[in-house]
Motif scaffolding. Structure first.
Motif, PDB file in Angstrom:
ATOM      1  N   GLU A 176       0.830  -1.203   0.000  1.00 37.50           N
ATOM      2  CA  GLU A 176       0.000   0.000   0.000  1.00 37.50           C
ATOM      3  C   GLU A 176       0.866   1.256   0.000  1.00 37.50           C
ATOM      4  O   GLU A 176       1.887   1.317   0.685  1.00 37.50           O
ATOM      5  CB  GLU A 176      -0.894   0.019   1.235  1.00 37.50           C
TER       6      GLU A 176
ATOM      7  N   LEU B  33       0.761   5.124   1.095  1.00 36.12           N
ATOM      8  CA  LEU B  33       0.009   5.910   2.075  1.00 36.12           C
ATOM      9  C   LEU B  33       0.247   7.403   1.882  1.00 36.12           C
ATOM     10  O   LEU B  33       1.345   7.818   1.489  1.00 36.12           O
ATOM     11  CB  LEU B  33       0.432   5.515   3.490  1.00 36.12           C
ATOM     12  N   ASP B  34      -0.784   8.199   2.199  1.00 31.61           N
ATOM     13  CA  ASP B  34      -0.605   9.652   2.191  1.00 31.61           C
ATOM     14  C   ASP B  34      -0.097  10.093   3.563  1.00 31.61           C
ATOM     15  O   ASP B  34       0.158   9.262   4.447  1.00 31.61           O
ATOM     16  CB  ASP B  34      -1.895  10.369   1.782  1.00 31.61           C
TER      17      ASP B  34
ATOM     18  N   SER C 119      -1.536  11.341   6.041  1.00 30.66           N
ATOM     19  CA  SER C 119      -2.399  11.003   7.180  1.00 30.66           C
ATOM     20  C   SER C 119      -2.478   9.492   7.426  1.00 30.66           C
ATOM     21  O   SER C 119      -3.206   9.050   8.303  1.00 30.66           O
ATOM     22  CB  SER C 119      -3.806  11.577   6.966  1.00 30.66           C
ATOM     23  N   GLY C 120      -1.746   8.706   6.631  1.00 30.61           N
ATOM     24  CA  GLY C 120      -1.741   7.258   6.819  1.00 30.61           C
ATOM     25  C   GLY C 120      -2.830   6.523   6.062  1.00 30.61           C
ATOM     26  O   GLY C 120      -3.002   5.319   6.232  1.00 30.61           O
ATOM     27  N   GLN C 121      -3.565   7.238   5.215  1.00 30.42           N
ATOM     28  CA  GLN C 121      -4.626   6.615   4.423  1.00 30.42           C
ATOM     29  C   GLN C 121      -4.050   6.012   3.148  1.00 30.42           C
ATOM     30  O   GLN C 121      -3.133   6.575   2.542  1.00 30.42           O
ATOM     31  CB  GLN C 121      -5.695   7.651   4.057  1.00 30.42           C
ATOM     32  N   THR C 122      -4.604   4.886   2.732  1.00 29.21           N
ATOM     33  CA  THR C 122      -4.163   4.229   1.506  1.00 29.21           C
ATOM     34  C   THR C 122      -4.637   5.027   0.297  1.00 29.21           C
ATOM     35  O   THR C 122      -5.822   5.317   0.170  1.00 29.21           O
ATOM     36  CB  THR C 122      -4.724   2.798   1.431  1.00 29.21           C
ATOM     37  N   VAL C 123      -3.695   5.389  -0.581  1.00 25.79           N
ATOM     38  CA  VAL C 123      -4.048   6.119  -1.801  1.00 25.79           C
ATOM     39  C   VAL C 123      -3.847   5.261  -3.045  1.00 25.79           C
ATOM     40  O   VAL C 123      -4.348   5.582  -4.117  1.00 25.79           O
ATOM     41  CB  VAL C 123      -3.258   7.441  -1.930  1.00 25.79           C
ATOM     42  N   SER C 124      -3.113   4.166  -2.899  1.00 26.60           N
ATOM     43  CA  SER C 124      -2.882   3.249  -4.009  1.00 26.60           C
ATOM     44  C   SER C 124      -2.379   1.937  -3.426  1.00 26.60           C
ATOM     45  O   SER C 124      -1.814   1.914  -2.335  1.00 26.60           O
ATOM     46  CB  SER C 124      -1.839   3.843  -4.958  1.00 26.60           C
ATOM     47  N   GLU C 125      -2.598   0.856  -4.152  1.00 26.53           N
ATOM     48  CA  GLU C 125      -2.053  -0.426  -3.699  1.00 26.53           C
ATOM     49  C   GLU C 125      -1.794  -1.326  -4.886  1.00 26.53           C
ATOM     50  O   GLU C 125      -2.336  -1.129  -5.972  1.00 26.53           O
ATOM     51  CB  GLU C 125      -2.961  -1.105  -2.684  1.00 26.53           C
TER      52      GLU C 125
ATOM     53  N   ARG D  38       3.060   0.445   3.319  1.00 26.51           N
ATOM     54  CA  ARG D  38       2.747  -0.674   4.215  1.00 26.51           C
ATOM     55  C   ARG D  38       2.761  -1.945   3.367  1.00 26.51           C
ATOM     56  O   ARG D  38       2.176  -1.985   2.289  1.00 26.51           O
ATOM     57  CB  ARG D  38       1.380  -0.464   4.862  1.00 26.51           C
TER      58      ARG D  38
END
Length: 120
Positions: free
Chosen positions: A65, A67-68, A70-76, A105
């Motif tokens: 993953e 991450l941006d 803020s820890g959010q997934t933006v691509s995987e 991650r």
């Protein structure tokens, strides 16, 4: 009534099997990885999956993953280990990422234990 009991039992078994699988991952498989820049400027995640169990791990899929901040997934993406991970050994993996991120991650998404005749 019996149909509901069977359905409840099956649901409980599936949940228990899933919990056992998740425990296997964290207990017996561990990842060591790093991010670098690839030849074409893309981020590349590479490293090793260690198998601390007494059976070979096969059909391993890793979720990588991006991450941006803020820890959010933006691509995987999915990375595959296309060979057996030997017992008490390791296997190399590498995945090119579609974009760079603030963080990354890597987790084991799927695997099977290779049952050896006479091992259980």
């Amino acid at each position: 009534m019996a149909g509901r009991s069977v359905a409840a039992l099956l649901a409980a078994l599936l949940i228990a099997a899933g919990a056992g699988w998740a425990q296997d991952v964290t207990r017996y498989l561990r990842l060591e990885w790093e991010v670098s820049q690839g030849r074409r400027g893309h981020a590349v995640v590479s490293g090793y999956l260690y198998n601390d169990y007494g059976l070979p791990a096969v059909r391993v899929q890793l979720r990588v993953e991006v991450l941006d901040a803020s820890g959010q997934t933006v691509s995987e993406t999915t990375a595959y280990i296309d060979r057996e991970v030997p017992p008490l050994g390791r296997a190399y993996f590498e995945a090119s990422l579609p974009r760079a991120g603030a963080g990354y991650r890597v987790t084991v998404n799927y695997f099977d234990w290779l049952m050896i005749p006479g091992s259980g």
